[in-house]
Motif scaffolding. Structure first.
Motif, PDB file in Angstrom:
ATOM      1  N   ILE A  27     -26.513   2.766 -31.722  1.00 21.90           N
ATOM      2  CA  ILE A  27     -27.382   1.959 -32.087  1.00 21.90           C
ATOM      3  C   ILE A  27     -28.789   2.425 -32.080  1.00 21.90           C
ATOM      4  O   ILE A  27     -29.155   2.604 -31.101  1.00 21.90           O
ATOM      5  CB  ILE A  27     -27.167   0.404 -31.537  1.00 21.90           C
ATOM      6  N   PHE A  51     -25.486   2.701 -36.287  1.00 24.13           N
ATOM      7  CA  PHE A  51     -26.115   1.616 -36.766  1.00 24.13           C
ATOM      8  C   PHE A  51     -27.562   1.599 -36.765  1.00 24.13           C
ATOM      9  O   PHE A  51     -28.014   2.188 -35.484  1.00 24.13           O
ATOM     10  CB  PHE A  51     -25.683   0.312 -36.103  1.00 24.13           C
ATOM     11  N   THR A  53     -30.787  -0.825 -37.070  1.00 24.66           N
ATOM     12  CA  THR A  53     -31.002  -2.297 -36.993  1.00 24.66           C
ATOM     13  C   THR A  53     -32.251  -2.574 -37.949  1.00 24.66           C
ATOM     14  O   THR A  53     -32.554  -3.867 -38.281  1.00 24.66           O
ATOM     15  CB  THR A  53     -31.540  -2.953 -35.587  1.00 24.66           C
ATOM     16  N   SER A  93     -17.806  -7.022 -39.312  1.00 22.71           N
ATOM     17  CA  SER A  93     -17.356  -6.852 -38.093  1.00 22.71           C
ATOM     18  C   SER A  93     -16.902  -5.462 -38.214  1.00 22.71           C
ATOM     19  O   SER A  93     -16.037  -4.718 -39.039  1.00 22.71           O
ATOM     20  CB  SER A  93     -16.369  -7.649 -37.323  1.00 22.71           C
ATOM     21  N   LEU A 101     -18.570  -5.325 -32.719  1.00 21.83           N
ATOM     22  CA  LEU A 101     -19.795  -5.530 -33.128  1.00 21.83           C
ATOM     23  C   LEU A 101     -19.932  -6.261 -34.416  1.00 21.83           C
ATOM     24  O   LEU A 101     -19.215  -6.023 -35.560  1.00 21.83           O
ATOM     25  CB  LEU A 101     -20.571  -4.045 -33.226  1.00 21.83           C
ATOM     26  N   THR A 102     -20.753  -7.145 -34.527  1.00 16.12           N
ATOM     27  CA  THR A 102     -20.678  -8.205 -35.628  1.00 16.12           C
ATOM     28  C   THR A 102     -22.164  -8.414 -36.233  1.00 16.12           C
ATOM     29  O   THR A 102     -23.115  -8.609 -35.357  1.00 16.12           O
ATOM     30  CB  THR A 102     -20.238  -9.647 -35.532  1.00 16.12           C
ATOM     31  N   VAL A 103     -22.372  -8.205 -37.368  1.00 18.74           N
ATOM     32  CA  VAL A 103     -23.644  -8.115 -38.098  1.00 18.74           C
ATOM     33  C   VAL A 103     -24.263  -9.666 -38.015  1.00 18.74           C
ATOM     34  O   VAL A 103     -23.448 -10.450 -38.422  1.00 18.74           O
ATOM     35  CB  VAL A 103     -23.836  -7.558 -39.274  1.00 18.74           C
ATOM     36  N   SER A 115     -29.296  -7.749 -36.400  1.00 21.45           N
ATOM     37  CA  SER A 115     -28.872  -7.771 -35.076  1.00 21.45           C
ATOM     38  C   SER A 115     -27.401  -7.533 -35.112  1.00 21.45           C
ATOM     39  O   SER A 115     -26.746  -7.868 -35.882  1.00 21.45           O
ATOM     40  CB  SER A 115     -29.404  -9.102 -34.111  1.00 21.45           C
ATOM     41  N   LEU A 116     -27.008  -7.158 -33.881  1.00 19.43           N
ATOM     42  CA  LEU A 116     -25.608  -6.990 -33.637  1.00 19.43           C
ATOM     43  C   LEU A 116     -25.075  -7.609 -32.504  1.00 19.43           C
ATOM     44  O   LEU A 116     -25.531  -7.260 -31.399  1.00 19.43           O
ATOM     45  CB  LEU A 116     -25.193  -5.405 -33.624  1.00 19.43           C
TER      46      LEU A 116
END
Length: 453
Positions: A27, A51, A53, A93, A101-103, A115-116
C-alpha cells in the motif's frame, strides 16, 4: 498474517505490506522499491497487489516499478484515474491469503482518496485495521487545499468521509495512515505511529469539531504548496519507469571544485553548525532534516547536483531521500569531505553565528540589524521577536530585493536549520553581512527573549 510498516524518513512517509502465507499486497509504495522485494523474499511471499490511496503530491510513488518487477496489478481510486492503475470503487474486495482488503471511497484530501479496511477471515469479515492514506492521520486529518476554489466542498467531503465512513468502522479498529509527524501533508500529527479509531475519535483535535466548525476550520487553514508538488503529480499520474539510484562520482577537492565552476549546484547536507563553520563557497545548506520540505522551492530538477556530507557512509540515505523527491541528477559527491577541501588549500566560506543570549543583548542595546524570520506564517503568528521581518523560506529566493545589503541580517527560524538554508541562500546572492542564530526560537525561549504575537 502480518502488517509490515516501511517508514521513509524525510518525507515522513509510511507504506505498508499485508502478508498472509505466500501472498502479499503493498500500500502506497515509495520509489525505491527494493525494500518491498526484500521483505517478500524474507517471508517467502509474492507481491500480487499494489494499492495507491490517492495521487501523491510530496514524493514519487513506486507502483509502476513494483508492478514491473513482480507482475502485480496496481489499483487506484476511480476519482482520479492514472495511466498505470486499474480504478477501484466502494465495496471492491481483494483477498491476500485469508486477509481481505476492502475499498472505502474517502474523498476530501483529494477526489480520488480511498481507504482500505483489513479483515482477518479466519475470524470475521469485520475490519481489524484500516489504511487511511492522507484522509486521517494520528492527531490530525488530511489537507483540503489542493483545489483552492473548492476548499469548502473538499472540507465537507472530508468530514463525511471521516464521520460517515471511517469512524463507524469501530473504536477498536487499528489506524494505519500514509504519513507521520514531520510530513508536509498535515500540521498537527502526533509523534507516534500507532492508534485506533476510538482513540482518535476521543482525542484527535479535528474530530472534536461539529460539522460546520470543522468545515470552517479546514477551509481556513493555511498550507504551503512547494513547486515540486506539480512535478510529483505529473510523475505519479503516469508512473515512473523502473530505474536505479543515481551513481555519483566520488570526487576529491580539485575535480569537485572544477565541476562546481562548470555549473554543478553544491548541496551541503551537513548540520547547520558544520556548514557555518566552513563550507564550499556558493554551496546551498540543506540539512537532511529540512530538505524534503524546502529543496523543491530552491533547487531546479534540471541542474546537476554535487553533495557534501558529514560522512561518506551517509551517501546511500541521501541519494534515496533525493530520489524519492524526483532528484535524479546527483552526479558527484566530495570525498573525503570538507576536511579534505580545507586541507587542499581551497577557499572556504563561513557564516558567523549568533547565540540567543547575544541576540537578546543586541535588542537591549538597540543595535542596528535585521532579524529575518523564515518560519511558516502560523509559526510566526504564534510568537516572534520584536520588529522581525518575516519571509517564508520557500519564498525567500523571489523576495531578496526586499532585504537591505547595508545592515547585518540575522537569519532565524525554530531551531537554526532553516535559518542556515536562508543564510546560505543570501550569501550565494552576494549578501556579505549575514549571521545565523543557532537555536533560534527554541533558544530564545530558553533564555527569555521578549516574544510578541
Amino acid at each position: 498474517m502480518r502488517i509490515e510498516t516501511i517508514k521513509s524518513d524525510g518525507v515522513a512517509h509510511l507504506s505498508y505490506m499485508v502478508i498472509d502465507g505466500n501472498a502479499a499486497a503493498v500500500i502506497d509504495p515509495r520509489r525505491d522499491v527494493d525494500v518491498y522485494l526484500q521483505v517478500a523474499r524474507r517471508e517467502g511471499a509474492n507481491i500480487t497487489h499494489v494499492f495507491e490511496t490517492h495521487r501523491n503530491e510530496d514524493y514519487v510513488v513506486g507502483s509502476r516499478s513494483l508492478a514491473a518487477v513482480t507482475g502485480a496489478e496496481v489499483f487506484h481510486g476511480r476519482g482520479g484515474q492514472v495511466d498505470h492503475a486499474r480504478p477501484v470503487e466502494e465495496g471492491e474486495s481483494f483477498d491476500i491469503g485469508k486477509a481481505r482488503l476492502t475499498v472505502l471511497e474517502t474523498p476530501g484530501h483529494t477526489f480520488d482518496s480511498i481507504s482500505l479496511t483489513l479483515a482477518d477471515r479466519n475470524f470475521s469479515e469485520a475490519p481489524v485495521a484500516v489504511f487511511t492514506g492522507d484522509t486521517l492521520f494520528i492527531g490530525d486529518v488530511g489537507r483540503t487545499d489542493f483545489y483552492p476554489d473548492r476548499r469548502e466542498e473538499m472540507a465537507e467531503k472530508l468530514y463525511d468521509s471521516l464521520f460517515g465512513k471511517l469512524l463507524p468502522l469501530g473504536d477498536g479498529v487499528q489506524l494505519y495512515p500514509a504519513h507521520g509527524a514531520g510530513s508536509v501533508c498535515g500540521g498537527g500529527m502526533a509523534d507516534r505511529e500507532f492508534s485506533t479509531l476510538g482513540y482518535e475519535r476521543r482525542f484527535n483535535p479535528r474530530l472534536q469539531l461539529e460539522r460546520e466548525a470543522f468545515i470552517r476550520a479546514k477551509s481556513g487553514e493555511h498550507h504551503y504548496q512547494p513547486p515540486y508538488f506539480r512535478r510529483m503529480e505529473t510523475l505519479n499520474d503516469r508512473g515512473v519507469e523502473p530505474d536505479a539510484l543515481p551513481r555519483p562520482a566520488a570526487l576529491p577537492p580539485g575535480p569537485f571544485g572544477e565541476r562546481r565552476d562548470e555549473g554543478l549546484t553544491v548541496l551541503d547536507l551537513r548540520t547547520p553548525e558544520a556548514f557555518c563553520g566552513a563550507h564550499i563557497p556558493g554551496s546551498l545548506s540543506m540539512p537532511t532534516a529540512v530538505a524534503p520540505g524546502y529543496i523543491g522551492w530552491l533547487v531546479s530538477y534540471e541542474t546537476p547536483l554535487g553533495l557534501v556530507l558529514d560522512d561518506d557512509a551517509d551517501l546511500d540515505r541521501a541519494l534515496r531521500e533525493l530520489y524519492r523527491l524526483g532528484y535524479d541528477r546527483v552526479e558527484a559527491y566530495l570525498t573525503p569531505g570538507m576536511t579534505a577541501w580545507e586541507a587542499s588549500g581551497a577557499d572556504y566560506g563561513v557564516v558567523p553565528t549568533v547565540s540567543a543570549a547575544t541576540l537578546k543583548q543586541r535588542y537591549a542595546q538597540g543595535d542596528d540589524f535585521l532579524l529575518l524570520d523564515v518560519r511558516a506564517i502560523d509559526e510566526y503568528q504564534a510568537g516572534h521577536l520584536p520588529d522581525a521581518t518575516h519571509i517564508y523560506l520557500g519564498h525567500l529566493a523571489d523576495r531578496l530585493e526586499e532585504l537591505p545589503r547595508d545592515v547585518p541580517i540575522v537569519t532565524f527560524c525554530g531551531s537554526g536549520k532553516r535559518a542556515a538554508v536562508a543564510a546560505s541562500l543570501l550569501t550565494r546572492h552576494g549578501f556579505t553581512r549575514v549571521e545565523n542564530c543557532l537555536g533560534s526560537m527554541a533558544a530564545c525561549q530558553a533564555v527569555g527573549c521578549r516574544i510578541v504575537d
